[in-house]
Design a protein around this motif. Structure first.
Motif, PDB file in Angstrom:
ATOM      1  N   GLU A   1       6.293 104.925 108.295  1.00  0.00           N
ATOM      2  CA  GLU A   1       6.314 104.378 109.652  1.00  0.00           C
ATOM      3  C   GLU A   1       6.304 105.491 110.699  1.00  0.00           C
ATOM      4  O   GLU A   1       5.564 105.432 111.685  1.00  0.00           O
ATOM      5  CB  GLU A   1       7.562 103.493 109.816  1.00  0.00           C
ATOM      6  CG  GLU A   1       7.669 102.787 111.142  1.00  0.00           C
ATOM      7  CD  GLU A   1       6.682 101.644 111.305  1.00  0.00           C
ATOM      8  OE1 GLU A   1       6.585 101.116 112.426  1.00  0.00           O
ATOM      9  OE2 GLU A   1       6.015 101.272 110.310  1.00  0.00           O
ATOM     10  N   ILE A   2       7.120 106.503 110.502  1.00  0.00           N
ATOM     11  CA  ILE A   2       7.172 107.619 111.455  1.00  0.00           C
ATOM     12  C   ILE A   2       5.878 108.430 111.407  1.00  0.00           C
ATOM     13  O   ILE A   2       5.317 108.802 112.449  1.00  0.00           O
ATOM     14  CB  ILE A   2       8.393 108.515 111.145  1.00  0.00           C
ATOM     15  CG1 ILE A   2       9.691 107.781 111.496  1.00  0.00           C
ATOM     16  CG2 ILE A   2       8.309 109.839 111.903  1.00  0.00           C
ATOM     17  CD1 ILE A   2      10.955 108.505 111.090  1.00  0.00           C
ATOM     18  N   TRP A   3       5.383 108.684 110.205  1.00  0.00           N
ATOM     19  CA  TRP A   3       4.174 109.512 110.033  1.00  0.00           C
ATOM     20  C   TRP A   3       2.986 108.922 110.784  1.00  0.00           C
ATOM     21  O   TRP A   3       2.218 109.636 111.421  1.00  0.00           O
ATOM     22  CB  TRP A   3       3.877 109.636 108.546  1.00  0.00           C
ATOM     23  CG  TRP A   3       2.707 110.511 108.210  1.00  0.00           C
ATOM     24  CD1 TRP A   3       2.720 111.867 107.998  1.00  0.00           C
ATOM     25  CD2 TRP A   3       1.360 110.090 108.007  1.00  0.00           C
ATOM     26  NE1 TRP A   3       1.472 112.311 107.679  1.00  0.00           N
ATOM     27  CE2 TRP A   3       0.599 111.246 107.683  1.00  0.00           C
ATOM     28  CE3 TRP A   3       0.711 108.861 108.069  1.00  0.00           C
ATOM     29  CZ2 TRP A   3      -0.765 111.196 107.424  1.00  0.00           C
ATOM     30  CZ3 TRP A   3      -0.651 108.804 107.814  1.00  0.00           C
ATOM     31  CH2 TRP A   3      -1.380 109.965 107.503  1.00  0.00           C
ATOM     32  N   LYS A   4       2.842 107.598 110.735  1.00  0.00           N
ATOM     33  CA  LYS A   4       1.718 106.962 111.426  1.00  0.00           C
ATOM     34  C   LYS A   4       1.770 107.202 112.937  1.00  0.00           C
ATOM     35  O   LYS A   4       0.740 107.267 113.595  1.00  0.00           O
ATOM     36  CB  LYS A   4       1.722 105.456 111.153  1.00  0.00           C
ATOM     37  CG  LYS A   4       1.281 105.079 109.750  1.00  0.00           C
ATOM     38  CD  LYS A   4       1.437 103.577 109.548  1.00  0.00           C
ATOM     39  CE  LYS A   4       1.144 103.192 108.104  1.00  0.00           C
ATOM     40  NZ  LYS A   4       1.454 101.777 107.837  1.00  0.00           N
ATOM     41  N   LYS A   5       2.978 107.342 113.470  1.00  0.00           N
ATOM     42  CA  LYS A   5       3.124 107.546 114.904  1.00  0.00           C
ATOM     43  C   LYS A   5       2.942 109.007 115.310  1.00  0.00           C
ATOM     44  O   LYS A   5       2.499 109.300 116.426  1.00  0.00           O
ATOM     45  CB  LYS A   5       4.498 107.048 115.355  1.00  0.00           C
ATOM     46  CG  LYS A   5       4.617 105.521 115.318  1.00  0.00           C
ATOM     47  CD  LYS A   5       5.987 105.062 115.729  1.00  0.00           C
ATOM     48  CE  LYS A   5       6.014 103.547 115.990  1.00  0.00           C
ATOM     49  NZ  LYS A   5       5.556 102.741 114.848  1.00  0.00           N
ATOM     50  N   ILE A   6       3.289 109.921 114.418  1.00  0.00           N
ATOM     51  CA  ILE A   6       3.247 111.336 114.820  1.00  0.00           C
ATOM     52  C   ILE A   6       2.017 112.087 114.314  1.00  0.00           C
ATOM     53  O   ILE A   6       1.660 113.119 114.866  1.00  0.00           O
ATOM     54  CB  ILE A   6       4.524 112.084 114.365  1.00  0.00           C
ATOM     55  CG1 ILE A   6       4.643 112.083 112.838  1.00  0.00           C
ATOM     56  CG2 ILE A   6       5.756 111.498 115.019  1.00  0.00           C
ATOM     57  CD1 ILE A   6       5.820 112.871 112.321  1.00  0.00           C
ATOM     58  N   LYS A   7       1.345 111.558 113.286  1.00  0.00           N
ATOM     59  CA  LYS A   7       0.181 112.268 112.738  1.00  0.00           C
ATOM     60  C   LYS A   7      -0.898 112.520 113.794  1.00  0.00           C
ATOM     61  O   LYS A   7      -1.448 113.622 113.862  1.00  0.00           O
ATOM     62  CB  LYS A   7      -0.397 111.493 111.550  1.00  0.00           C
ATOM     63  CG  LYS A   7      -1.526 112.233 110.818  1.00  0.00           C
ATOM     64  CD  LYS A   7      -1.045 113.512 110.162  1.00  0.00           C
ATOM     65  CE  LYS A   7      -2.150 114.198 109.375  1.00  0.00           C
ATOM     66  NZ  LYS A   7      -1.684 115.437 108.732  1.00  0.00           N
ATOM     67  N   PRO A   8      -1.239 111.538 114.644  1.00  0.00           N
ATOM     68  CA  PRO A   8      -2.268 111.806 115.654  1.00  0.00           C
ATOM     69  C   PRO A   8      -1.890 112.916 116.624  1.00  0.00           C
ATOM     70  O   PRO A   8      -2.759 113.539 117.233  1.00  0.00           O
ATOM     71  CB  PRO A   8      -2.393 110.455 116.390  1.00  0.00           C
ATOM     72  CG  PRO A   8      -1.898 109.449 115.409  1.00  0.00           C
ATOM     73  CD  PRO A   8      -0.802 110.135 114.667  1.00  0.00           C
ATOM     74  N   LEU A   9      -0.587 113.166 116.791  1.00  0.00           N
ATOM     75  CA  LEU A   9      -0.152 114.218 117.720  1.00  0.00           C
ATOM     76  C   LEU A   9      -0.179 115.592 117.075  1.00  0.00           C
ATOM     77  O   LEU A   9      -0.158 116.604 117.765  1.00  0.00           O
ATOM     78  CB  LEU A   9       1.269 113.921 118.214  1.00  0.00           C
ATOM     79  CG  LEU A   9       1.464 112.598 118.969  1.00  0.00           C
ATOM     80  CD1 LEU A   9       2.938 112.400 119.282  1.00  0.00           C
ATOM     81  CD2 LEU A   9       0.631 112.581 120.235  1.00  0.00           C
ATOM     82  N   SER A  10      -0.196 115.620 115.738  1.00  0.00           N
ATOM     83  CA  SER A  10      -0.192 116.914 115.054  1.00  0.00           C
ATOM     84  C   SER A  10      -1.594 117.357 114.660  1.00  0.00           C
ATOM     85  O   SER A  10      -1.816 118.499 114.303  1.00  0.00           O
ATOM     86  CB  SER A  10       0.692 116.847 113.805  1.00  0.00           C
ATOM     87  OG  SER A  10       0.100 116.011 112.831  1.00  0.00           O
ATOM     88  N   ALA A  11      -2.552 116.412 114.687  1.00  0.00           N
ATOM     89  CA  ALA A  11      -3.928 116.748 114.319  1.00  0.00           C
ATOM     90  C   ALA A  11      -4.860 115.791 115.042  1.00  0.00           C
ATOM     91  O   ALA A  11      -4.448 114.722 115.496  1.00  0.00           O
ATOM     92  CB  ALA A  11      -4.115 116.619 112.808  1.00  0.00           C
ATOM     93  N   ASN A  12      -6.101 116.165 115.179  1.00  0.00           N
ATOM     94  CA  ASN A  12      -7.093 115.284 115.821  1.00  0.00           C
ATOM     95  C   ASN A  12      -7.483 114.182 114.844  1.00  0.00           C
ATOM     96  O   ASN A  12      -8.528 114.219 114.220  1.00  0.00           O
ATOM     97  CB  ASN A  12      -8.321 116.094 116.232  1.00  0.00           C
ATOM     98  CG  ASN A  12      -8.036 116.935 117.459  1.00  0.00           C
ATOM     99  OD1 ASN A  12      -7.466 116.439 118.426  1.00  0.00           O
ATOM    100  ND2 ASN A  12      -8.404 118.198 117.417  1.00  0.00           N
ATOM    101  N   GLN A  13      -6.601 113.249 114.694  1.00  0.00           N
ATOM    102  CA  GLN A  13      -6.803 112.188 113.719  1.00  0.00           C
ATOM    103  C   GLN A  13      -6.320 110.884 114.332  1.00  0.00           C
ATOM    104  O   GLN A  13      -5.136 110.702 114.583  1.00  0.00           O
ATOM    105  CB  GLN A  13      -6.009 112.521 112.442  1.00  0.00           C
ATOM    106  CG  GLN A  13      -6.277 111.587 111.292  1.00  0.00           C
ATOM    107  CD  GLN A  13      -5.544 112.046 110.031  1.00  0.00           C
ATOM    108  OE1 GLN A  13      -5.087 113.170 109.932  1.00  0.00           O
ATOM    109  NE2 GLN A  13      -5.438 111.166 109.070  1.00  0.00           N
ATOM    110  N   THR A  14      -7.230 109.990 114.614  1.00  0.00           N
ATOM    111  CA  THR A  14      -6.849 108.733 115.256  1.00  0.00           C
ATOM    112  C   THR A  14      -6.578 107.636 114.233  1.00  0.00           C
ATOM    113  O   THR A  14      -5.712 106.799 114.415  1.00  0.00           O
ATOM    114  CB  THR A  14      -7.951 108.269 116.220  1.00  0.00           C
ATOM    115  OG1 THR A  14      -9.194 108.234 115.507  1.00  0.00           O
ATOM    116  CG2 THR A  14      -8.060 109.216 117.394  1.00  0.00           C
TER     117      THR A  14
END
Length: 923
Positions: free
Chosen positions: A730-743
């Motif tokens: 749940e957390i990863w889905k929210k923060i992954k786009p902020l750590s990499a150019n991945q929507t």
């Protein structure tokens, strides 16, 4: 993100997404990694032992899947012959029917119907636990392809002479009317009697006194045994006695098994009703006389007056008759181990019947060598001794059961009782040239459930067909199981897999401990201490918990006692802790101990851990979501704090991987907790604030800190994921786009496990920040000891400042002032004298805080004296309790230990107060 972490809002939707996306399948790429789920009974539901072992397996599977290995968790359930037949028979009984009313074929159909309706409880509960096996490969031990494997193994072993039919002694359940395995027999000490009887010599020259706990078995005595070196009975050996009641003449024999100093040194031998007597009977070629029917009633071999009596009724009448005849010498109270069926509760009888057996000696040798050579490894290693002890003394394996549910034995009898074995009747007729005029009847028995389970490592992979899975996933990587089935399952899998594939079934065998309650007692319904993993995940109200624990209790007093205990332990029921907190608790408890005490306090603690991570994520998002985190390539400058947390993360990652490789899940969990809670959530988030909030910080410095915040958290989620799958996803889905150019982000499961990078370990940063932390902790300790408010700015004097201390002050001084809430920092020369101060040490550097004006000396001393007075009363009370012999002799060891720990803690607090008073008095 929601302000609070609420597991029930995310868990089931998250799992549904994983399953729909097919994320549990083996990738087909990378090195093979496979775990076989020990197949739970189809009748079962998830208990604490399952939940514990399944958590361990799932952690290994998720870890290896993220490592890029070709990862398969093979799942399935066992048909559980006795248990399943009992469940369906009870349903029929409730309708006024029994299986004989239906006949075998219709009854088996009813079982299949029940399986389709109710047989999936445990697999649904496994989903609630977050387990990630390949459900598309789920198998059942009665599936056609597994049944084919069972049939093939039986036929081949029979053709090699390794399966045979013979009349031997077995554990017999007179209610189920079947042989049962040792695992299905529970022996507990009970109060009974020892009856001493006269056995007269046939020649009239004397008598022998023998003792027994089962007088009814004397009807089947075929000898009396004495030790060959027992001088008392040397002249009796070779003579005969006349058995009372029956009048049969039986020999007196000599055997080393007899203990000279136990009882009278004379032992009655009943080979058909005692396992030790059976072995002696074979050694001395004694007659085997069975005196019981299948229902444990006296049969027609016995004298007429006992025929048809239940064994215990017969016992009573025989004792009366022996007394009347003057044969009974005395009766005394005696404690003895009584074997009872674990499902029926009835006393198990050693019983002489025709059964099918596997001759295992030739199968055992390569299985022993596989462990001796290190090809198969036990973890912990000491369990190989248990394995060797059993394997070196292995007995032929009784594989038949007198049931209707199970794999029916592929053997047929003609009218002359000749036996023919084959894959089906047509093969039997063709092979043995039997015409249609020869009437064949298939054996009524089914195979022991452990027989099909023994084929699990290769039957689940498609054997006897040559399949890619058989080539890739045999041997599997590790078997996770309990020590109680090393004999019944682990050893047999090794024997069968070596025999039919030439391979070992698994490389490692990780033996888990047994989950007990917090006092160390075994969990059981009768003790009222059973915990349901689903209740810990979802929570349960007190009324529902009481109903669950007391329903079905035969004795009202027992139900009342358990109800009272439950109300004391859970006055408000059980809180909902969520799956992640429960799983992390299991991981943290997974030590090398044989017994593991489950402490509810730890689940509460790890629920708080989940909350801590959730709140830390909210802080990170607030400081990164609308800002540049460096993912677009902007200039970044990492502060010493940033370099420190990256170094801490790399060290935690390395320690975690080492611990997992050694199956030390407790150590892995401990380091994850320490880094997540203390280093990241507490220290780093606090250290990041001065950088983010200071006008003196450059854009590059702020970008570097934001980059570190989001990326360390993102990698931490991947590191935590094997133990805590839901919250991390749940957390990863929210923060992954902020750590990499991945929507588009499917799931953390699809991402790679973090890779250790030695270049990111900055020892200087580690040393510098440990110095900073010691400085801040020193100030905070002084505040706490002197009762100074955290918001009050403090003047600080520093003495013995080294060149390295000075360099660190230059780099971190502005941050120290904010984090420790300092009014000023003054460096004192070596000759300068400081005013009366509270002190702390950072290495050799002294931190001095002048107390003048900061505290009311008299008021503080009064406060400390009051605290000391209360503690002294508590110490006196606890000391008195521990010196009370009545308390110490009756209280459980755990309670006494808790009181001793409490006393030691209070003494420590008193010592601390004394130190504080001395400091204040010196001001």
């Amino acid at each position: 993100m929601d302000k609070t972490f609420e597991p029930h809002k995310i868990e089931q939707a998250c799992y549904k997404h994983w399953e729909e996306q097919g994320l549990f399948k083996a990738s087909g790429e990378g090195d093979p990694y496979c775990i076989l789920l020990p197949p739970p009974n189809v009748t079962g539901s998830l208990h604490m032992g399952h939940a514990f072992q399944h958590t361990i397996m799932d952690a290994l599977i998720r870890y290896n899947r993220m490592k890029g290995n070709n990862t398969l968790w093979q799942v399935g359930t066992d048909h559980a012959g006795i248990a399943t037949q009992m469940v369906v028979e009870r349903r029929l009984n409730a309708q006024g029917q029994n299986r004989h009313d239906l006949g075998r074929e219709k009854f088996v159909e009813k079982i299949w119907e029940w399986k389709e309706e109710s047989g999936g409880t445990i697999t649904q509960q496994m989903r609630r636990l977050g387990t990630s096996p390949d459900w598309d490969r789920e198998v059942f031990t009665m599936d056609d392809n597994l049944s084919e494997a069972v049939q093939e193994v039986f036929v081949k072993l029979y053709e090699e002479g390794l399966i045979y039919r013979g009349k031997r002694l077995v554990n017999w359940d007179p209610v189920l009317l079947t042989a049962v395995s040792d695992l299905e027999v529970v022996s507990e000490e009970e109060n009974g009697h020892m009856w001493h009887m006269r056995y007269p010599l046939t020649d009239g020259s004397g008598e022998l006194i023998v003792a027994t706990t089962r007088p009814e078995t004397m009807l089947g005595d075929t000898a009396v045994a004495v030790h060959p070196d027992d001088e008392r009975y040397q002249s009796y050996i070779g003579k005969t006695i006349t058995l009372p009641i029956t009048g049969r003449e039986i020999p007196i024999i000599a055997d080393d098994y007899v203990e000279q100093d136990f009882g009278t040194g004379c032992v009655k031998i009943t080979p058909a009703h005692d396992f030790n007597d059976y072995d002696m009977g074979k050694r001395h070629n004694l007659e085997m006389i069975n005196i019981l029917t299948d229902e444990a009633k006296i049969n027609d071999v016995a004298p007429a007056q006992y025929q048809g009596l239940d064994r215990f009724e017969a016992r009573k009448k025989i004792v009366e008759d022996l007394t009347e005849q003057g044969v009974l010498v005395k009766t005394e109270a005696h404690k003895l181990k009584v074997p009872r069926g674990d499902r029926t509760g009835v006393v198990i009888e050693p019983y002489l019947t025709n059964q099918w057996y596997v001759a295992v000696e030739s199968l055992a040798k390569p299985a022993i060598e596989a462990v001796e050579s290190g090809e198969i490894r036990f973890v912990p290693e000491n369990w190989n001794k248990t394995y060797y002890q059993w394997m070196h003394n292995i007995q032929d394996w009784c594989i038949s059961r007198q049931l209707w549910w199970g794999h029916r034995i592929p053997a047929w009898f003609d009218e002359a009782q000749n036996v023919y074995v084959g894959r089906d009747e047509a093969e039997v007729r063709a092979k043995h040239k039997l015409g249609d005029d020869v009437v064949l009847r298939q054996d009524e028995d089914v195979l022991d459930t452990w027989f099909s389970s023994a084929l699990w490592p290769f039957a689940t992979m498609g054997w006897p067909k040559e399949t890619p899975e058989l080539e890739t996933f045999v041997p599997s990587s590790v078997l996770v199981t309990g020590f109680d089935i090393i004999f019944f399952w682990v050893a047999r899998m090794i024997m069968m897999t070596k025999k039919f594939t030439g391979k070992i079934p698994f490389k490692d065998i990780y033996i888990t401990g047994l989950i007990r309650d917090e006092k160390g007692d075994k969990m059981s319904k009768s003790k009222g201490n059973v915990l349901d993993p689903i209740d810990l995940i979802d929570g349960i109200e007190l009324d529902a918990l009481l109903e669950k624990r007391t329903t079905g209790m035969m004795q009202p007093k027992m139900a009342e006692k358990i109800g009272k205990q439950t109300k004391q332990q859970f006055p408000d029921g059980i809180n909902a802790y969520g799956t992640d907190a429960l799983r992390f608790t299991f991981a943290a408890m997974a030590s090398t101990s044989r017994d593991i005490n489950f402490d509810m306090g730890r689940v509460e603690g790890y629920r708080n851990f989940c909350n801590k991570i959730w709140n830390a994520t909210r802080f990170v998002l607030m400081n990164t979501e609308e800002f540049d985190t460096g993912r677009d390539g902007g200039e970044m400058q990492l502060s010493v704090f940033d370099r420190w947390i990256w170094s801490q993360f790399q060290q935690t990652l390395q320690t975690f991987e080492t611990a997992i490789a050694q199956y030390r899940f407790d150590i892995a969990a401990q380091h994850l907790y320490e880094f997540s809670w203390n280093q990241f959530c507490d220290w780093y988030l606090e250290l990041s604030k001065p950088v983010l909030n200071s006008d003196a910080s450059t854009d590059a410095e702020k970008r570097g800190t934001r980059h570190t915040l989001i990326n360390v958290l993102e990698q931490l989620m991947r590191l935590l994921h094997p133990f805590m799958p839901f919250i991390t996803d749940e957390i990863w889905k929210k923060i992954k786009p902020l750590s990499a150019n991945q929507t588009e982000v499917a799931s953390i499961m699809s991402d790679a496990f973090p890779i250790f990078n030695a270049d990111k370990v900055d020892q200087q940063a580690l040393d510098d920040i440990e110095w900073v932390k010691s400085f801040i902790v020193g100030i905070r300790n002084i505040r706490g000891e002197m009762d100074i408010a955290p918001s009050k700015p403090l003047p600080v004097m520093l003495k013995n400042v080294s060149e390295q201390d000075q360099n660190r002050l230059d780099v971190s001084g502005q941050y120290l002032a904010k984090l420790a809430k300092l009014e000023s920092m003054t460096l004192l020369g070596s000759d300068e004298k400081a005013p009366a101060s509270a002190t702390a040490l950072v290495g050799e550097m002294e931190i001095l805080i002048p107390m003048a004006g900061l505290i009311d000396k008299e008021a503080e001393l009064a406060r400390l004296n009051k605290a000391a007075e209360k503690l002294q009363k508590d110490v006196a009370r606890t000391s008195g309790k521990l010196s009370n012999e009545n308390f110490v002799s009756k209280a459980p060891a755990a309670v006494i230990e808790k009181e001793r720990d409490k006393l030691a803690d209070m003494q420590m607090q008193l010592d601390k107060i004394s130190e504080q008073k001395a400091t204040i008095e010196a001001l």
